[in-house]
Design a protein around this motif. Sequence first.
Motif, short mmCIF file in Angstrom:
data_model
loop_
_atom_site.label_atom_id
_atom_site.label_comp_id
_atom_site.label_asym_id
_atom_site.label_seq_id
_atom_site.Cartn_x
_atom_site.Cartn_y
_atom_site.Cartn_z
N ARG B 65 0.85 -1.20 0.00
CA ARG B 65 0.00 0.00 0.00
C ARG B 65 0.89 1.25 0.00
N TYR B 77 -5.16 -12.06 -1.46
CA TYR B 77 -5.46 -10.96 -2.39
C TYR B 77 -5.55 -9.61 -1.70
N TYR B 80 -9.75 -3.88 -1.11
CA TYR B 80 -10.12 -2.78 -0.24
C TYR B 80 -11.03 -3.29 0.88
N PRO B 82 -13.61 -1.90 3.66
CA PRO B 82 -14.30 -0.71 4.16
C PRO B 82 -13.96 -0.45 5.63
N PRO B 271 -7.13 -8.46 6.13
CA PRO B 271 -5.89 -7.93 5.54
C PRO B 271 -4.93 -9.06 5.13
N LEU B 272 -3.96 -8.71 4.29
CA LEU B 272 -2.98 -9.72 3.83
C LEU B 272 -2.19 -10.29 5.00
N LEU B 347 -20.70 -3.71 2.01
CA LEU B 347 -20.69 -3.50 0.57
C LEU B 347 -22.05 -3.85 -0.01
N LEU B 352 -20.68 -5.43 -3.72
CA LEU B 352 -19.95 -6.67 -3.99
C LEU B 352 -19.90 -6.97 -5.48
N VAL B 355 -17.22 -4.87 -6.87
CA VAL B 355 -15.88 -5.39 -6.60
C VAL B 355 -15.53 -6.47 -7.62
N LEU B 358 -15.02 -4.97 -11.09
CA LEU B 358 -13.75 -4.23 -11.22
C LEU B 358 -12.57 -5.20 -11.36
N GLU B 431 -9.45 -4.72 -7.63
CA GLU B 431 -9.96 -3.34 -7.71
C GLU B 431 -8.94 -2.34 -7.19
#
Lengths: 125, 448, 494
Positions: B65, B77, B80, B82, B271-272, B347, B352, B355, B358, B431
């Motif tokens: 990031r 992956y 994003y 929220p 998160p990753l 979402l 969704l 997402v 995209l 995205e």
Amino acid sequence: MNAPSNLKYTKSDEWFDPATGAAGISDYAQGQLSDIVFVELLVDEGEEVTIGKAIASVESVKASAEIYAPAAGKVSAVNKGLSDKPETLNSDPYGEGWMIKIAGGSAGDAMDSAAYEKYCEERTH
Amino acid sequence: MTYIPISPAERDAMLKTVGVKSLDDLFDAIPKKHRFPELDLPPALTEMEAAAHLAEMASSNEHVRGDLISFLGAGAYNHYVPSVVDHMLRRGEFYTAYTPYQPEISQGTLQAIFEYQSLMCTLTGMDVSNASHYDGATATAEAVNLAYAQFRGKRKKIVISPTVHPQYREVIRTYSQGMGLEEAGDDPTADLEAGPEALTSLIDDNTMLVIVQYPDFFGRIHDYTKLIEDAHAKGSLVCIVANPTAMLMLKTPGDMGADIVVGEAQPFGIPLWYGGPYLGFFTTKKPYVHKMAGRLVGETIDNRGQRCYVLTLTSREQHIKRERATSNICTNQGLLALAAAVYMSTLGKTGLQQVANLCYQKAHYAAGELSKIDGFGLCFMEPFFHEFVLCCPKPASEVNQYLLDNGILGGYDLSKDYPALQNHILVAVTEMNSKDEIDSLVEALKEM
Amino acid sequence: MATILEPTIFELSSPGRRGVTMPASDVPKAALPPKNLLRSDLPLPELAEVDVVRHYMKLSKFNYSVDDGFYPLGSCTMKYNPKINEDTCRLPGYLFTHPLQPIETVQGNLALMFEMQEWLKEISGFADVTLQPAAGAHGEFTGVLMMAAYHKSRGDTKRTKMLIPDAAHGTNPASVGMLGFSVITIPSDSRGNVDLKALEAACDDTVVGMMLTNPNTLGMFDENIEKVIELVHKCGGLMYGDGANLNALLGIVRPGDLGFDVMHFNLHKTFSVPHGGGGPGSGPVGVGPVLVDFLPAPLVGIIEEGDEEMAPLYGFVTPKKTIGRMKAFHGHFGGGLVRAYTYIAMHGPDGLKDISQYAVLNANYLQARLRSTYKIPYDRICMHEFVMEGQFEGSDIRALDISKRLMDYNFHPPTNYFPLIVHEALMIEPTETENKDTLDRFADALIKIAEEAKTQPELLHNAPHITPFGRMDEVKAARELVLCCWLPENYVNE
């Protein structure tokens, strides 16, 4: 607790009817397990069983148990309807709740009802 | 005494109540020669020092990031998340609670898991979802456990597509080493262009489970309906390892007839985090619910007539069934199941779908532009979702090193796992990748 | 018709409502896959962001948590979860690193993992540690796989029996069952130790090993531990330590020094990783010299030694006879290892010893205060937890009733009905992060409940009273099996 006098009983709480070959779990066993929610029969028609072989797996709300063959012989019928109505084991363990039939089965040194009732009584204290 | 709220006076009063003179006297049962070892550890840091130390270590990483532009996926992956998601996860009522064994005071966790189960069933097109497993790989291994229990050990063969994630295949091998299974299909030297039908000939009367991935490890979308019909004709179950983002757009595995659908739900709000903790989801059809491992939440009613939720069918699990249980699994990824539920709710249906769209659009733009470069091309012709295999003019490791020197985290180097794919990288686009980022990848490779 | 205190997220949905919106696409439009590959609909909820926040806030208030109050759940170590951990584990360098990045770009992560391995080795006395297992049960399975691989590598194929005490956690036999081994149950003696005679009789050349929790689930440190381990080793078996109760042993004794060959850690119990409402956990495994080569792959190692000016280069190494990979990627790094690392770094050797000393003091203090009211079947100095009977002579009150009544006093109940060898067991683990006032209030409540059991038993039978929900019909849940909710039937899809 109810233990019909025409049946034979095992120490692991199965019953066997020498007249019909039917087998299942005792009234005492269903009471200990409480509300039964799942039954899986582990043997198929035509299969040979020996005394002590696992024939069913039972799960209640709070416990699970393996059910063992109370007699040796060839399985002549299995109660297929039981898996859809496992609560039958609670309501009618000696009737509709039969699990399998063992043709010409011999129950070995299983207890008679008087001995079994005494055996259950000892365990409740 | 960092987090110990007992004063010296209180300590002495408590020791007196217990009837010993000192704290050390509480440990007489411990063999004297091993009692109170001197631990060779760094001295304690204060909170301020610890915060600075951890920040310094973190900053020596290069992250995706800001430090690096990333096209790396292969099972984890960069999506994003929220803002709402982490705000909910930071509620102490959720993250400092235990497993909801006391339902009267755990309805928050229980209803959230019930909703998570419902969301996953909707997504996959299946009947039942459990409360989650450790990750996608272990969820897949649990599918093997389910099939083994379902056939009571009477069938002993599993067929695994070579295009299932290589690490997932490794985990299945580790998990099943005590079962004496026969494995077929798990051969990275097999013809990778062959469709799913290539597995059909491996399925026989001894097969308990067929495992395929959707989209497969190379990003390709296959319709497994025919394979599943063939497997069912032989009496075997079929497990599909599915990507949750892809399922937002694509035909559901449930519609294809799958018996078990598992996968990694990290893309949904997690998160990753350098690989974990993630969220293994596990869904199946109703007839197999009793053989499914893991926790399960069901609806019921309390003694005041209120709708509520409890952990149900717990007699399947290890704490009651012990050595006869399908699996030894105890924990689920409770907090991360909550993350996935909040992610999907926030979402919502429209967000969704955006997402998924995209990811699809940007991946196809990237694939189109990259394949225009001299010497580069797409390795496979099938439809893909948000990952694809790029064939390069040089070994994958050289390409990736070159990209890294230009601040780009290239795709996954496939040469270690697939001998035939020495010059191939698996490119993932989400995205999070802007058109500018994709263009800079294309420019960099043009100049290589 | 049941009353609904909070609708589900599906019931709150309203067609056309929007939550977070994603940006428009900035690339030229590509054709979608053929229609037969697309899903027909996506019947997921539609809500505004505020709807979502209020829904989950409402749910959060139905939970009891460590942040709310005392949580004396035996064998679960529900200690306070320091807030700094929540910040460190969310530093961008940890949050946004991909597990497959080249090692040169993640030296901070690898250094943290390497140091964590070293610290856990030092704390436990083991020769090496894997951080890969995701939870305690996963660590156990890892350990049992290594034990099996060890015997197999020596051609010792007749070993199929695992010895497990009657007080063990259910995960122990379940882990063994996953390898097809059989379980031999070893009874406890009158002091709560492993019955040495029974153990000796069971030890032969078919034994894989023994799985022992020490302190055990009665909260007792086995007084004959060295003899137990000697017996198992003498017959060629390996000794597995269940690390669930490690919170009693930090700086007190190292399991590796006692002769254990393998043990899992529960970072979510001992090292303050929050329990998260049931997970994620983190279950690293330590091994003695005989099992080092069998650890799961990969481990974190030093690839190039450093010097005064250059830090070493950390990377991955594969043990020689590895059992393989236990999960994808590298274990529960962010949510598990970073939090636990922060916690250990803030304690140091003396702070760790304090943790165990005060955990044991708190348990013994509660035991002393409750001894005259409740029967304590194994009554001696306990470690970090103890077990008492939740029943009274001539009363039909059971452990369950006492547990539910405790909720009315705003306490989380202890673990109940475990271990199986104590009737109506109540297993109490206060942890070191509770003060004397809390312990006193808890003891007072239990003493008062014992009084209520005599004078107003119905108050206990119907408890809890002040919680938003009452006792639940678990039979209905299991028989009717409603496992998911859907959008209401009259819902209109666009």
